[in-house]
Design a protein around this motif. Structure first.
Motif, short mmCIF file in Angstrom:
data_model
loop_
_atom_site.label_atom_id
_atom_site.label_comp_id
_atom_site.label_asym_id
_atom_site.label_seq_id
_atom_site.Cartn_x
_atom_site.Cartn_y
_atom_site.Cartn_z
N THR A 144 -0.01 -8.73 -6.92
CA THR A 144 -1.42 -8.74 -6.27
C THR A 144 -1.19 -8.86 -4.79
OG1 THR A 144 -2.40 -9.61 -8.24
CG2 THR A 144 -1.91 -7.02 -8.59
N PHE A 145 -1.72 -10.44 -5.01
CA PHE A 145 -1.46 -11.26 -3.98
C PHE A 145 -0.57 -11.09 -2.22
CE2 PHE A 145 -3.37 -15.68 -5.82
CZ PHE A 145 -3.97 -14.56 -6.34
N ARG A 146 -1.01 -9.73 -2.58
CA ARG A 146 0.83 -8.99 -1.45
C ARG A 146 0.88 -9.15 -0.13
NH1 ARG A 146 -0.77 -4.26 -5.38
NH2 ARG A 146 -2.75 -3.65 -3.97
N VAL A 147 2.03 -9.13 0.79
CA VAL A 147 1.24 -9.36 1.86
C VAL A 147 0.71 -8.45 2.96
CG1 VAL A 147 2.95 -9.41 4.19
CG2 VAL A 147 4.29 -9.97 1.82
N PRO A 148 -0.10 -9.39 3.71
CA PRO A 148 -1.33 -7.90 4.54
C PRO A 148 -0.72 -7.09 5.16
CG PRO A 148 -1.40 -10.59 5.00
CD PRO A 148 -0.72 -10.33 4.27
N GLY A 149 -1.15 -5.73 5.28
CA GLY A 149 -0.76 -4.91 5.47
C GLY A 149 0.06 -3.99 5.17
N THR A 150 0.06 -4.39 2.80
CA THR A 150 1.09 -3.86 2.41
C THR A 150 0.01 -2.84 1.35
OG1 THR A 150 2.06 -5.47 0.84
CG2 THR A 150 2.71 -5.23 2.80
N ALA A 151 0.61 -1.89 0.33
CA ALA A 151 -0.44 -1.60 -0.81
C ALA A 151 0.19 -1.06 -1.50
CB ALA A 151 -0.11 0.00 0.33
N THR A 152 1.58 -2.03 -1.88
CA THR A 152 2.60 -2.20 -3.32
C THR A 152 3.26 -3.23 -3.56
OG1 THR A 152 4.72 -0.60 -2.58
CG2 THR A 152 2.50 1.18 -2.97
N LYS A 153 3.77 -3.16 -4.60
CA LYS A 153 4.39 -4.31 -5.12
C LYS A 153 5.58 -4.02 -3.41
CE LYS A 153 7.42 -6.18 -8.11
NZ LYS A 153 7.77 -5.66 -10.35
N GLU A 154 6.09 -2.95 -3.70
CA GLU A 154 7.79 -2.86 -3.78
C GLU A 154 7.78 -2.67 -1.95
OE1 GLU A 154 7.40 -1.12 -7.38
OE2 GLU A 154 5.93 -0.77 -5.72
N GLU A 155 6.65 -3.14 -1.61
CA GLU A 155 6.56 -2.67 0.03
C GLU A 155 6.20 -4.34 0.26
OE1 GLU A 155 3.72 -0.96 3.66
OE2 GLU A 155 3.26 -0.78 1.59
#
Length: 303
Positions: A144-155
């Protein structure tokens, strides 16, 4: 699957005396030859000092056992929270245990040495300012600490692969019997939250986890793609919800002190030789958690 402690007797609370210190270290990485002498050099300043080890002692069971045995022979009490490296299943490991089995094996190893684990009762350290309960946690991460600009784990994972920044956990940290590392994380969070909620709120907590409980410490990472392997948003309010004296973590290899909602967060890692050779050990090898040396020097690091 239940995450309550097995029937093996667990160490009970052991009060420390006010003349002792509560110290912490993480990310010893003793599989690297240049790091082993650092572990060998760690010593208390009194017979009453306790030591928190916030994960990433090493990868091989024999190395983990060697280090923790050494430290338990020196410190009045050792408290361990697992890092991701301890949970790897390297090809060189004689017993190819995976996931939950690997973790439970390490818990029993620690108990045999007298080391407190996340499955045991929280020991109470008693200093001049009163008692605190030291709570080692095992929570993992859920992307859930995703790359900025991404919305899902896969992305987010796809962006990390494109950048060439992929944690080795993706290949060596197996979640068995859970379907994924994030599913294992959510199970650990539920069980740990239950235990913390049952804790006596009049006794402040020293929360110990390999990963920070909030995302903000990862904002300084050189590679923001790596943050997704550094914790979970599910714990973002724990330092406020529970009576927290201080939060201790490692993993980022960025030793420093930060403040979040008035609570002190201590990153206590040693890190890899290429890192500590560059920056040295400006805060020493062991961080004093309590009593807190309030000389103001840490405030400049905080957020």
């Amino acid at each position: 699957m239940s995450h309550t402690a097995p029937d093996t007797p667990a160490p009970g609370p052991t009060p420390g005396r006010p003349d002792g210190r509560l110290l912490a270290v993480s990310d010893l990485h003793i599989g690297m030859p240049d790091n082993r002498p650092i572990t060998e050099s760690l010593r208390p300043t009194s017979d009453d000092d306790w030591l928190i080890v916030a994960g990433d002692v090493g990868e091989l069971t024999k190395d983990i056992e060697w280090a923790l045995r050494l430290l338990t022979d020196r410190f009045a009490k050792v408290i361990w929270a697992p890092g991701n490296h301890e949970l790897w299943t390297p090809r060189e490991e004689p017993r190819q245990l995976r996931g939950e089995q690997r973790y439970r094996h390490l818990v029993e190893l620690c108990r045999g040495l007298g080391v407190v684990t996340p499955e045991d009762e929280y020991p109470v350290w008693r200093g001049a300012q009163g008692p605190v309960a030291v709570a080692p946690l095992f929570l993992l991460y859920d992307y859930t600490f995703r790359v900025p600009g991404t919305a899902t784990k896969e992305e987010s994972l796809a962006r990390a692969h494109e950048a060439g920044i992929v944690c080795t956990d993706e290949y060596l940290l197996h979640p068995d019997p859970y379907p994924s590392r994030d599913a294992w994380c959510r199970a650990r969070v539920r069980e740990t939250e239950r235990r913390l909620a049952a804790h006596d709120p009049s006794v402040p907590l020293v929360l110990v986890n390999h990963y920070p409980l909030v995302r903000e410490p990862t904002d300084v990472l050189w590679h923001p793609e790596f943050a997704q392997w550094c914790g979970t948003e599910l714990t973002a309010d724990w330092h406020r919800r529970f009576n927290t004296a201080v939060m201790v973590y490692g993993h980022l290899h960025i030793p420093r002190t930060t403040w979040h909602d008035g609570i002190r967060f201590e990153e206590v890692s040693i890190g890899y030789p290429r890192e500590w050779r560059r920056r040295g050990h400006p805060r020493g090898l062991l961080r004093q958690i309590l009593p807190y040396p309030e000389d103001g020097k840490d405030k400049e690091d905080g957020a």
